[in-house]
Design an enzyme around this catalytic site. Structure first.
Site, PDB file in Angstrom:
ATOM      1  N   GLY A   6     -34.568  27.871  27.390  1.00 46.08           N
ATOM      2  CA  GLY A   6     -34.046  29.200  27.101  1.00 46.08           C
ATOM      3  C   GLY A   6     -35.132  30.065  26.491  1.00 46.08           C
ATOM      4  O   GLY A   6     -36.319  29.835  26.706  1.00 46.08           O
ATOM      5  N   CYS A   7     -34.725  31.020  25.715  1.00 46.57           N
ATOM      6  CA  CYS A   7     -35.654  31.959  25.085  1.00 46.57           C
ATOM      7  C   CYS A   7     -36.617  31.216  24.171  1.00 46.57           C
ATOM      8  O   CYS A   7     -36.198  30.410  23.344  1.00 46.57           O
ATOM      9  CB  CYS A   7     -34.854  32.979  24.282  1.00 46.57           C
ATOM     10  SG  CYS A   7     -35.863  34.098  23.308  1.00 46.57           S
ATOM     11  N   PHE A   8     -37.912  31.501  24.306  1.00 43.66           N
ATOM     12  CA  PHE A   8     -38.878  30.782  23.477  1.00 43.66           C
ATOM     13  C   PHE A   8     -38.745  31.103  22.000  1.00 43.66           C
ATOM     14  O   PHE A   8     -39.144  30.324  21.153  1.00 43.66           O
ATOM     15  CB  PHE A   8     -40.314  30.920  23.960  1.00 43.66           C
ATOM     16  CG  PHE A   8     -40.835  32.297  24.292  1.00 43.66           C
ATOM     17  CD1 PHE A   8     -40.435  33.446  23.634  1.00 43.66           C
ATOM     18  CD2 PHE A   8     -41.771  32.419  25.311  1.00 43.66           C
ATOM     19  CE1 PHE A   8     -40.954  34.691  23.963  1.00 43.66           C
ATOM     20  CE2 PHE A   8     -42.312  33.657  25.641  1.00 43.66           C
ATOM     21  CZ  PHE A   8     -41.895  34.800  24.965  1.00 43.66           C
ATOM     22  N   TRP A   9     -38.164  32.241  21.645  1.00 45.24           N
ATOM     23  CA  TRP A   9     -37.945  32.544  20.226  1.00 45.24           C
ATOM     24  C   TRP A   9     -37.051  31.482  19.598  1.00 45.24           C
ATOM     25  O   TRP A   9     -37.254  31.070  18.467  1.00 45.24           O
ATOM     26  CB  TRP A   9     -37.293  33.898  20.045  1.00 45.24           C
ATOM     27  CG  TRP A   9     -38.054  35.092  20.510  1.00 45.24           C
ATOM     28  CD1 TRP A   9     -39.391  35.173  20.790  1.00 45.24           C
ATOM     29  CD2 TRP A   9     -37.511  36.385  20.752  1.00 45.24           C
ATOM     30  NE1 TRP A   9     -39.710  36.444  21.187  1.00 45.24           N
ATOM     31  CE2 TRP A   9     -38.582  37.213  21.175  1.00 45.24           C
ATOM     32  CE3 TRP A   9     -36.248  36.934  20.656  1.00 45.24           C
ATOM     33  CZ2 TRP A   9     -38.412  38.551  21.482  1.00 45.24           C
ATOM     34  CZ3 TRP A   9     -36.065  38.272  20.965  1.00 45.24           C
ATOM     35  CH2 TRP A   9     -37.143  39.067  21.375  1.00 45.24           C
ATOM     36  N   CYS A  10     -36.021  31.052  20.342  1.00 41.43           N
ATOM     37  CA  CYS A  10     -35.077  30.037  19.838  1.00 41.43           C
ATOM     38  C   CYS A  10     -35.759  28.689  19.658  1.00 41.43           C
ATOM     39  O   CYS A  10     -35.625  28.044  18.619  1.00 41.43           O
ATOM     40  CB  CYS A  10     -33.911  29.860  20.808  1.00 41.43           C
ATOM     41  SG  CYS A  10     -32.865  31.303  21.018  1.00 41.43           S
TER      42      CYS A  10
END
Length: 183
Positions: free
Chosen positions: A18-22
């Site tokens: 998923g989103c790399f921030w997560c």
């Protein structure tokens, strides 16, 4: 841009869920993890930008590259957390984030990590009713994401996406893996 060479006491793992921030926010507080870098891998375009990756034309996934000390935290432990912190049964999607850049993917640098990733995927399947669709592919190149993506959650914890999507994942990890957290 690839990171520097691994040392004898450090290893590296590259994956996306998923989103790399997560993913970055979940893994940076673990014992034995020395760095987590958000970036792009698994595609066919040299030096992709965030806009290009989001445009779904490069083949890249949003990933993180984690440097860790296997004497403190094992590859297997990192894989267990990886398979727990996202839904590996949903192709090209995590929650509201949709597109091939959000696919579940493990990129291995050598045959040892390939075998370990395959074993971890097989072991994780018991926790899911639907088949795990996580890709396990060779790591050809890793490109660091733009500077503003690095440490995004820590810099923006009150931003809507961070408080609604990332914060619950961090809390889940802290609860389930409290023994692996940095003090």
């Amino acid at each position: 841009m690839a990171l520097g060479p691994q040392t004898a006491s450090a290893e590296r793992v590259t994956f996306g869920g998923g989103c790399f921030w997560c993913i970055e926010a979940v893994f940076e507080d673990l014992k034995g993890v020395s760095s987590v870098t958000s970036g792009y891998a698994g595609g066919h375009v040299e030096n992709p930008t965030y806009e290009q990756v989001c445009g779904k034309q490069t083949g890249h996934a949003e990933v993180v590259q984690i440097n860790f000390d296997p004497k403190v935290i094992s590859y297997d432990q990192l894989m267990k957390i990886f398979f727990t912190m996202h839904d590996p049964t949903t192709p090209n999607q995590q929650g509201a984030d949709k597109g091939p850049q959000y696919r579940s993917i493990i990129l291995y640098p050598d045959e040892k990590q390939k075998k370990e990733a395959e074993a971890a995927k097989l072991a994780a399947q018991k926790d899911y009713k639907d088949p795990i669709v996580t890709e396990i592919v060779p790591l050809r190149k890793f490109y660091s994401a733009e500077t503003y993506h690095q440490g995004y959650y820590k810099a923006n914890p009150r931003q809507g996406y961070c408080s609604v999507v990332i914060a619950p994942k961090i809390e889940k990890m802290r609860h389930k893996y409290a023994d692996l957290l940095k003090k």
